[in-house]
Scaffold this active site. Structure first.
Site, short mmCIF file in Angstrom:
data_model
loop_
_atom_site.label_atom_id
_atom_site.label_comp_id
_atom_site.label_asym_id
_atom_site.label_seq_id
_atom_site.Cartn_x
_atom_site.Cartn_y
_atom_site.Cartn_z
CB SER A 141 -0.85 0.00 1.28
OG SER A 141 -1.52 1.23 1.44
CE1 TYR A 154 -4.34 -1.93 5.21
CE2 TYR A 154 -3.24 0.12 4.66
CZ TYR A 154 -3.90 -1.02 4.26
OH TYR A 154 -4.08 -1.28 2.91
#
Ligand SMILES: NC(=O)c1ccc[n+]([C@@H]2O[C@H](COP(=O)([O-])OP(=O)(O)OC[C@H]3O[C@@H](n4cnc5c(N)ncnc54)[C@H](O)[C@@H]3O)[C@@H](O)[C@H]2O)c1
Length: 267
Positions: A141, A154
């Site tokens: 990501s 995350y």
């Protein structure tokens, strides 16, 4: 630059393919001529439904990417049934933990975003090395290159995913194994369906569609590029971050103040 990957006639596996980016990747690989694409996720009914929608070159398999025995057995079963796996898209992900999160958020994020890639490398890389070819795509990501303000578990574990992908790309190139790392910013998928104007990702720029991400992946596989940035501006942000960390942190603090302002207005 790694070696280019030719999709036609290959066997590919996509994890986290019940929807979102994984489903779009599987669909695009099939339309690019892959001979077989194994769509995998945790829920057997969900992957069966996706495989049925994608047609006869799609095959469903359910397993948990954080279960090392299940990953090893999936690799063995797929190769026994469909032949050598040419491309494994390690794409499953979870969005867990607001702020610092709790230990379960950290454990789950670590297991899905880091250990799952290690499990597939352990099971599949020796086979690929023996054949002298193979490709692993790690979906990390932009949160793994920059700073995802909403959730520490995350952002930190996606940084781990990027670091691991780099490590694998360096260490296994001489065995003929290529690795690439997909780092999108916001994408309209089930994972982000609840994002509103108080989400850092939503404030960070335009959301794109999973099909746009699949397009970037196919283009990067054709060129053999390691880092895949469906939002090209992420390269500029990363450059700013590594060039002057203090300036980056100041800018992120201002962004956080904006997020808090937007949240206060909503409540
Ligand atoms: N949507 C975004 O804005 C965005 C941005 C950057 C990166 N990503 C990453 O892209 C990948 C795909 O996410 P998405 O946005 O399509 O979301 P999604 O929620 O639609 O897809 C993630 C899939 O992973 C599966 N999964 C989770 N844990 C699993 C496990 N233990 N075993 C097997 N499958 C598991 C889920 O069931 C789900 O179907 C993720 O790695 C995510 O972190 C998403």
């Amino acid at each position: 630059m790694a070696e280019a990957f030719a999709i036609p006639a290959t066997t590919a596996v996509v994890t986290g393919a019940a929807g979102g980016i994984g489903r779009a990747l599987a669909e695009r690989l099939i339309s690019e001529g892959a001979a077989r694409v194994v769509v995998t996720d945790r829920d057997p009914d969900a992957v069966k439904a996706v495989a049925a929608e994608l047609g006869e070159r799609a095959h469903a398999m359910a397993f948990d990417v954080t279960d090392e025995d299940a990953v090893a057995s999936a690799v063995e079963t797929i190769e026994d049934t469909h032949g050598a796996i040419d491309l494994w898209c390690s794409n499953a992900g979870v969005a867990r933990g607001r702020g610092l999160g709790d230990d379960t958020d950290w454990d789950m994020s670590w297991r899905v975003h880091v250990l799952a890639h290690i499990y597939v490398a352990r099971a599949l890389f020796p086979r690929m090395a023996e054949r002298g070819r193979g490709h692993l795509l790690v979906t990390a990501s932009a949160a793994g290159l920059l700073t995802q303000l909403d959730t520490a578990p995350y952002s930190v574990t996606k940084h781990g995913a990027v670091a691991l992908a780099e490590w694998l790309a360096i260490r296994h190139a001489d065995e003929g194994i290529n690795v690439s790392c997909l780092c999108p910013q916001g994408v309209n998928t089930p994972m982000t369906a609840g994002d509103d104007g108080t989400s850092a990702t939503r404030l960070g720029g335009a959301y794109i569609e999973p099909e746009d991400v699949a397009e970037s992946v196919v283009a990067a596989l054709h060129t053999g590029r390691f880092l895949i940035l469906p939002h090209p501006e992420a390269a500029d942000y990363e450059l700013r971050r590594v060039t002057d960390r203090d300036r980056w942190i100041s800018g992120m603090r201002r962004a956080l103040a904006k997020i808090r302002g937007a949240a206060a207005q909503r409540s």
